[in-house]
Write an enzyme that holds these catalytic residues in place. Sequence first.
Site, short mmCIF file in Angstrom:
data_model
loop_
_atom_site.label_atom_id
_atom_site.label_comp_id
_atom_site.label_asym_id
_atom_site.label_seq_id
_atom_site.Cartn_x
_atom_site.Cartn_y
_atom_site.Cartn_z
N HIS A 109 -0.78 2.32 -13.01
CA HIS A 109 -2.00 2.02 -12.25
C HIS A 109 -3.09 1.38 -13.10
CE1 HIS A 109 -0.16 3.73 -8.87
NE2 HIS A 109 -0.61 4.96 -8.92
N HIS A 183 -5.04 3.19 -2.74
CA HIS A 183 -4.31 4.44 -3.02
C HIS A 183 -4.89 5.61 -2.21
CE1 HIS A 183 -2.12 7.51 -5.23
NE2 HIS A 183 -1.56 6.60 -6.02
N ASP A 257 8.70 9.48 -3.98
CA ASP A 257 7.77 8.69 -4.78
C ASP A 257 8.50 7.41 -5.18
OD1 ASP A 257 5.59 7.81 -6.18
OD2 ASP A 257 5.76 9.24 -7.83
N GLN A 293 5.14 1.69 -1.49
CA GLN A 293 5.40 2.93 -2.22
C GLN A 293 5.04 4.11 -1.31
OE1 GLN A 293 6.65 2.84 -5.31
NE2 GLN A 293 6.56 4.97 -5.98
N GLU A 321 1.46 2.89 -0.11
CA GLU A 321 0.79 1.89 -0.94
C GLU A 321 1.56 0.57 -0.89
OE1 GLU A 321 0.34 3.78 -4.92
OE2 GLU A 321 1.13 5.50 -3.81
#
Length: 356
Positions: A109, A183, A257, A293, A321
């Site tokens: 990130h 996010h 994830d 994601q 995301e």
Amino acid sequence: MTSAGIARAPFGTLQDGTVVERVTLRGEHGFEAAILPFGAALQALLTPDRDGHCDDIVLGHDELDGYLAQRKFFGATIGRYANRIAAARFMLDGETVKLDANNGPNALHGGPQGFDRKLWRIAELSDDAGPTLVLERESPHGEEGYPGNLETRVTYRIRSPMELAVTYEATTDRPTCLNLTNHSFFNLEGARSGAQILDHRLTIASDHFLAVDATAIPLPGPPRPVDGTPFDFRKPTAIGARIRMNDEQLRLGRGYDHNFCLASGTGLRFAARLEAPNSGRVMELFTDQPGLQFYSGNFLDGSTAGKGDRLYRQSDALCLEPHAWPDTPNRPDFPSARLDPGQIYRRSIVYRFSTV
């Protein structure tokens, strides 16, 4: 500016005394989005349930100090590169770009001080095409190791009947890699409801996903088919239906994830639909990004107190995301995340809300 559709108010101060505002964009039927210039973050999102009662559906904090104290990415704009880059480095035009590792050996990130830790500038407020906020910042060459001076804009706009559109734009003065997203952590029953998201029904328009290693970096080889796996969300499926299956990928991620590979094409495309059984809220997500994601809140561990002084725990919320595939700069077989001088990076997300 204060109008029927836009309101501004102080939200807190940084250590140097700079005041951080909270800008609220108001739509119809109580629909509204509150954004912080710190992290260009979506701080609150109020949507009505099937009875017309509005609740905030994103995790976060009631005061700025909560965002400053711990980096949890609640509602934040992620950059320069959302998700992970393996070994915190990649090759670009024959040269090694070294990044700041902050997730084991990898860069996550944007590094230790990514875009979510920066104060953005309010560049524009407008009610002309729906309540709109434009935030800007200049990311200097070498920030967190990334090449190029980057000029970046994030636009939040409320569109009728109940849509929040988020658009990212950027230019660079030298070749670089860029991957921006939002996010937000969603719970369509309400951020203060105490309900988990395991009974939310999720649809993802994807036939393939990226399997990962123990550090969440995509494995070599092509994307894997979702067919016959716990990752098949092509039809509405409760998130908790298969999350505890004895599957290696679920073990590695402690749940979901993973990047889901979206259909290629241009323009906005349907990516996902989320339904909450009790409130009846529905969120549909459209994007022009190549990946989505899906993160099921696996690492919310009760160490963070959020809105209403509630401790956030596993499965209290989820993230969807839209962005480039993880580790793309190291994977020439993945859709490119390269940005060159003279090009304009432009990516969009639309969140559309309704009830059933």
